[in-house]
Design a protein around this motif. Sequence first.
Motif, PDB file in Angstrom:
ATOM      1  N   LEU A  21       0.853  -1.198   0.000  1.00 11.72           N
ATOM      2  CA  LEU A  21       0.000   0.000   0.000  1.00 11.72           C
ATOM      3  C   LEU A  21       0.885   1.242   0.000  1.00 11.72           C
ATOM      4  O   LEU A  21       0.881   2.030   0.957  1.00 11.72           O
ATOM      5  CB  LEU A  21      -0.921  -0.004   1.220  1.00 11.72           C
ATOM      6  CG  LEU A  21      -1.848  -1.218   1.365  1.00 11.72           C
ATOM      7  CD1 LEU A  21      -2.508  -1.223   2.734  1.00 11.72           C
ATOM      8  CD2 LEU A  21      -2.890  -1.211   0.252  1.00 11.72           C
ATOM      9  N   PRO A  22       1.641   1.461  -1.059  1.00 13.42           N
ATOM     10  CA  PRO A  22       2.600   2.573  -1.060  1.00 13.42           C
ATOM     11  C   PRO A  22       1.953   3.957  -1.146  1.00 13.42           C
ATOM     12  O   PRO A  22       2.622   4.962  -0.866  1.00 13.42           O
ATOM     13  CB  PRO A  22       3.446   2.302  -2.305  1.00 13.42           C
ATOM     14  CG  PRO A  22       2.531   1.548  -3.219  1.00 13.42           C
ATOM     15  CD  PRO A  22       1.669   0.709  -2.319  1.00 13.42           C
ATOM     16  N   ASP A  23       0.681   4.020  -1.528  1.00 15.56           N
ATOM     17  CA  ASP A  23       0.030   5.319  -1.704  1.00 15.56           C
ATOM     18  C   ASP A  23      -0.617   5.857  -0.433  1.00 15.56           C
ATOM     19  O   ASP A  23      -1.116   6.980  -0.418  1.00 15.56           O
ATOM     20  CB  ASP A  23      -1.042   5.224  -2.807  1.00 15.56           C
ATOM     21  CG  ASP A  23      -0.433   4.877  -4.159  1.00 15.56           C
ATOM     22  OD1 ASP A  23       0.728   5.293  -4.380  1.00 15.56           O
ATOM     23  OD2 ASP A  23      -1.095   4.196  -4.953  1.00 15.56           O
ATOM     24  N   ILE A  24      -0.615   5.084   0.626  1.00 14.37           N
ATOM     25  CA  ILE A  24      -1.245   5.531   1.868  1.00 14.37           C
ATOM     26  C   ILE A  24      -0.382   6.604   2.532  1.00 14.37           C
ATOM     27  O   ILE A  24       0.829   6.441   2.695  1.00 14.37           O
ATOM     28  CB  ILE A  24      -1.462   4.349   2.836  1.00 14.37           C
ATOM     29  CG1 ILE A  24      -2.554   3.431   2.293  1.00 14.37           C
ATOM     30  CG2 ILE A  24      -1.818   4.844   4.234  1.00 14.37           C
ATOM     31  CD1 ILE A  24      -2.899   2.283   3.219  1.00 14.37           C
ATOM     32  N   ASP A  25      -1.015   7.703   2.894  1.00 15.90           N
ATOM     33  CA  ASP A  25      -0.349   8.816   3.574  1.00 15.90           C
ATOM     34  C   ASP A  25      -1.178   9.195   4.796  1.00 15.90           C
ATOM     35  O   ASP A  25      -2.256   9.767   4.676  1.00 15.90           O
ATOM     36  CB  ASP A  25      -0.214  10.006   2.614  1.00 15.90           C
ATOM     37  CG  ASP A  25       0.469  11.201   3.276  1.00 15.90           C
ATOM     38  OD1 ASP A  25       0.919  11.077   4.441  1.00 15.90           O
ATOM     39  OD2 ASP A  25       0.567  12.265   2.626  1.00 15.90           O
ATOM     40  N   LEU A  26      -0.678   8.843   5.971  1.00 14.94           N
ATOM     41  CA  LEU A  26      -1.373   9.136   7.217  1.00 14.94           C
ATOM     42  C   LEU A  26      -0.726  10.276   7.990  1.00 14.94           C
ATOM     43  O   LEU A  26      -0.953  10.428   9.196  1.00 14.94           O
ATOM     44  CB  LEU A  26      -1.416   7.875   8.110  1.00 14.94           C
ATOM     45  CG  LEU A  26      -2.105   6.646   7.517  1.00 14.94           C
ATOM     46  CD1 LEU A  26      -2.006   5.474   8.481  1.00 14.94           C
ATOM     47  CD2 LEU A  26      -3.559   6.952   7.187  1.00 14.94           C
ATOM     48  N   SER A  27       0.065  11.081   7.301  1.00 11.83           N
ATOM     49  CA  SER A  27       0.781  12.154   7.992  1.00 11.83           C
ATOM     50  C   SER A  27      -0.163  13.186   8.599  1.00 11.83           C
ATOM     51  O   SER A  27       0.225  13.913   9.520  1.00 11.83           O
ATOM     52  CB  SER A  27       1.759  12.846   7.036  1.00 11.83           C
ATOM     53  OG  SER A  27       1.075  13.375   5.909  1.00 11.83           O
ATOM     54  N   TYR A  28      -1.407  13.256   8.100  1.00 16.40           N
ATOM     55  CA  TYR A  28      -2.367  14.210   8.661  1.00 16.40           C
ATOM     56  C   TYR A  28      -2.764  13.834  10.096  1.00 16.40           C
ATOM     57  O   TYR A  28      -3.367  14.635  10.812  1.00 16.40           O
ATOM     58  CB  TYR A  28      -3.611  14.305   7.772  1.00 16.40           C
ATOM     59  CG  TYR A  28      -4.398  13.020   7.647  1.00 16.40           C
ATOM     60  CD1 TYR A  28      -5.454  12.746   8.517  1.00 16.40           C
ATOM     61  CD2 TYR A  28      -4.092  12.086   6.663  1.00 16.40           C
ATOM     62  CE1 TYR A  28      -6.185  11.572   8.409  1.00 16.40           C
ATOM     63  CE2 TYR A  28      -4.805  10.910   6.554  1.00 16.40           C
ATOM     64  CZ  TYR A  28      -5.846  10.655   7.418  1.00 16.40           C
ATOM     65  OH  TYR A  28      -6.558   9.483   7.300  1.00 16.40           O
ATOM     66  N   LEU A  29      -2.421  12.626  10.516  1.00 14.53           N
ATOM     67  CA  LEU A  29      -2.698  12.185  11.883  1.00 14.53           C
ATOM     68  C   LEU A  29      -1.531  12.437  12.833  1.00 14.53           C
ATOM     69  O   LEU A  29      -1.572  11.988  13.983  1.00 14.53           O
ATOM     70  CB  LEU A  29      -3.049  10.688  11.892  1.00 14.53           C
ATOM     71  CG  LEU A  29      -4.321  10.265  11.158  1.00 14.53           C
ATOM     72  CD1 LEU A  29      -4.441   8.752  11.142  1.00 14.53           C
ATOM     73  CD2 LEU A  29      -5.546  10.895  11.800  1.00 14.53           C
ATOM     74  N   SER A  30      -0.521  13.133  12.347  1.00 15.66           N
ATOM     75  CA  SER A  30       0.694  13.302  13.149  1.00 15.66           C
ATOM     76  C   SER A  30       0.418  13.989  14.476  1.00 15.66           C
ATOM     77  O   SER A  30       0.876  13.540  15.533  1.00 15.66           O
ATOM     78  CB  SER A  30       1.736  14.097  12.352  1.00 15.66           C
ATOM     79  OG  SER A  30       2.144  13.397  11.210  1.00 15.66           O
ATOM     80  N   LEU A  31      -0.306  15.106  14.432  1.00  9.41           N
ATOM     81  CA  LEU A  31      -0.578  15.838  15.670  1.00  9.41           C
ATOM     82  C   LEU A  31      -1.301  14.967  16.682  1.00  9.41           C
ATOM     83  O   LEU A  31      -0.956  14.961  17.870  1.00  9.41           O
ATOM     84  CB  LEU A  31      -1.404  17.100  15.377  1.00  9.41           C
ATOM     85  CG  LEU A  31      -0.649  18.329  14.887  1.00  9.41           C
ATOM     86  CD1 LEU A  31      -1.621  19.444  14.584  1.00  9.41           C
ATOM     87  CD2 LEU A  31       0.369  18.780  15.917  1.00  9.41           C
ATOM     88  N   LEU A  32      -2.307  14.232  16.232  1.00  4.13           N
ATOM     89  CA  LEU A  32      -3.072  13.369  17.126  1.00  4.13           C
ATOM     90  C   LEU A  32      -2.185  12.294  17.741  1.00  4.13           C
ATOM     91  O   LEU A  32      -2.230  12.041  18.953  1.00  4.13           O
ATOM     92  CB  LEU A  32      -4.237  12.743  16.367  1.00  4.13           C
ATOM     93  CG  LEU A  32      -5.192  11.857  17.168  1.00  4.13           C
ATOM     94  CD1 LEU A  32      -5.894  12.675  18.240  1.00  4.13           C
ATOM     95  CD2 LEU A  32      -6.204  11.203  16.237  1.00  4.13           C
ATOM     96  N   ALA A  33      -1.359  11.667  16.908  1.00  3.14           N
ATOM     97  CA  ALA A  33      -0.491  10.601  17.406  1.00  3.14           C
ATOM     98  C   ALA A  33       0.573  11.148  18.351  1.00  3.14           C
ATOM     99  O   ALA A  33       0.850  10.555  19.407  1.00  3.14           O
ATOM    100  CB  ALA A  33       0.170   9.887  16.228  1.00  3.14           C
ATOM    101  N   PHE A  34       1.169  12.284  17.997  1.00  2.00           N
ATOM    102  CA  PHE A  34       2.229  12.860  18.830  1.00  2.00           C
ATOM    103  C   PHE A  34       1.690  13.274  20.199  1.00  2.00           C
ATOM    104  O   PHE A  34       2.293  12.982  21.230  1.00  2.00           O
ATOM    105  CB  PHE A  34       2.855  14.063  18.129  1.00  2.00           C
ATOM    106  CG  PHE A  34       3.637  13.719  16.889  1.00  2.00           C
ATOM    107  CD1 PHE A  34       3.913  12.409  16.562  1.00  2.00           C
ATOM    108  CD2 PHE A  34       4.090  14.722  16.039  1.00  2.00           C
ATOM    109  CE1 PHE A  34       4.629  12.092  15.412  1.00  2.00           C
ATOM    110  CE2 PHE A  34       4.817  14.419  14.908  1.00  2.00           C
ATOM    111  CZ  PHE A  34       5.076  13.094  14.591  1.00  2.00           C
ATOM    112  N   ILE A  35       0.550  13.959  20.200  1.00  2.00           N
ATOM    113  CA  ILE A  35      -0.020  14.409  21.473  1.00  2.00           C
ATOM    114  C   ILE A  35      -0.457  13.215  22.315  1.00  2.00           C
ATOM    115  O   ILE A  35      -0.311  13.222  23.555  1.00  2.00           O
ATOM    116  CB  ILE A  35      -1.189  15.371  21.221  1.00  2.00           C
ATOM    117  CG1 ILE A  35      -0.680  16.675  20.603  1.00  2.00           C
ATOM    118  CG2 ILE A  35      -1.937  15.677  22.514  1.00  2.00           C
ATOM    119  CD1 ILE A  35      -1.767  17.643  20.208  1.00  2.00           C
TER     120      ILE A  35
END
Length: 203
Positions: free
Chosen positions: A74-88
């Motif tokens: 699944l090389p096209d998956i980009d979940l970087s928009y969840l970074s803030l949620l995951a980091f916090i």
Amino acid sequence: MSGFFALFLSAMFVENMPLALFLGLCTFIALSKRPETAVGLGIAMIAVMGVTVPLNQVIYSAVLAPGAWGWAGLPDIDLSYLSLLAFIGLIAATVQMLEMLLERFFPAIHSAFGVFLPLLTVQCAILGGSLFMVERRYGFVDSIAYGLGSGAGFAIAVLVLAAIRSRLSYADMPAGLRGLGVTFMLAGMMSLGFASFWQMASP
């Protein structure tokens, strides 16, 4: 290894969180009244940033980054928009564990923190460390150096400010400078001092 120490020293002095990047000023000012509290805050910052920045690097590179799921086809998956949620979320879990340890083994330090210990969850310097790590594309080893250096830099800054404020508590200052007035002046002068490291590090 020299790159590790160079990044560690740069995060500690050149990019000092409260005095160069002006992040985390709320706890920096509030918990610098007494050296004992400043020591506790410094240790907490080193522990939290030393743990969360490298762990967030692993989470980002293995799960959230574009192409991270290439191994699963699944090389096209980009979940970087969840970074803030995951980091916090990771920061909150780390701070909660730290609070439990302090309450169990160091109750005096825990009571000195008061409401400010849970607020480390949303402390901008801690979150900023993880966001800078992503922006600068640090690897795991570099993220360890950056996290520990940023925490140590915060600890040095708050300890120095606490020591100066402790000595000035015996001074006969004008009424307008007492309390936060002289504290902001001290923070500004310390910031000017740390700005010299920017000049020394510039090519």
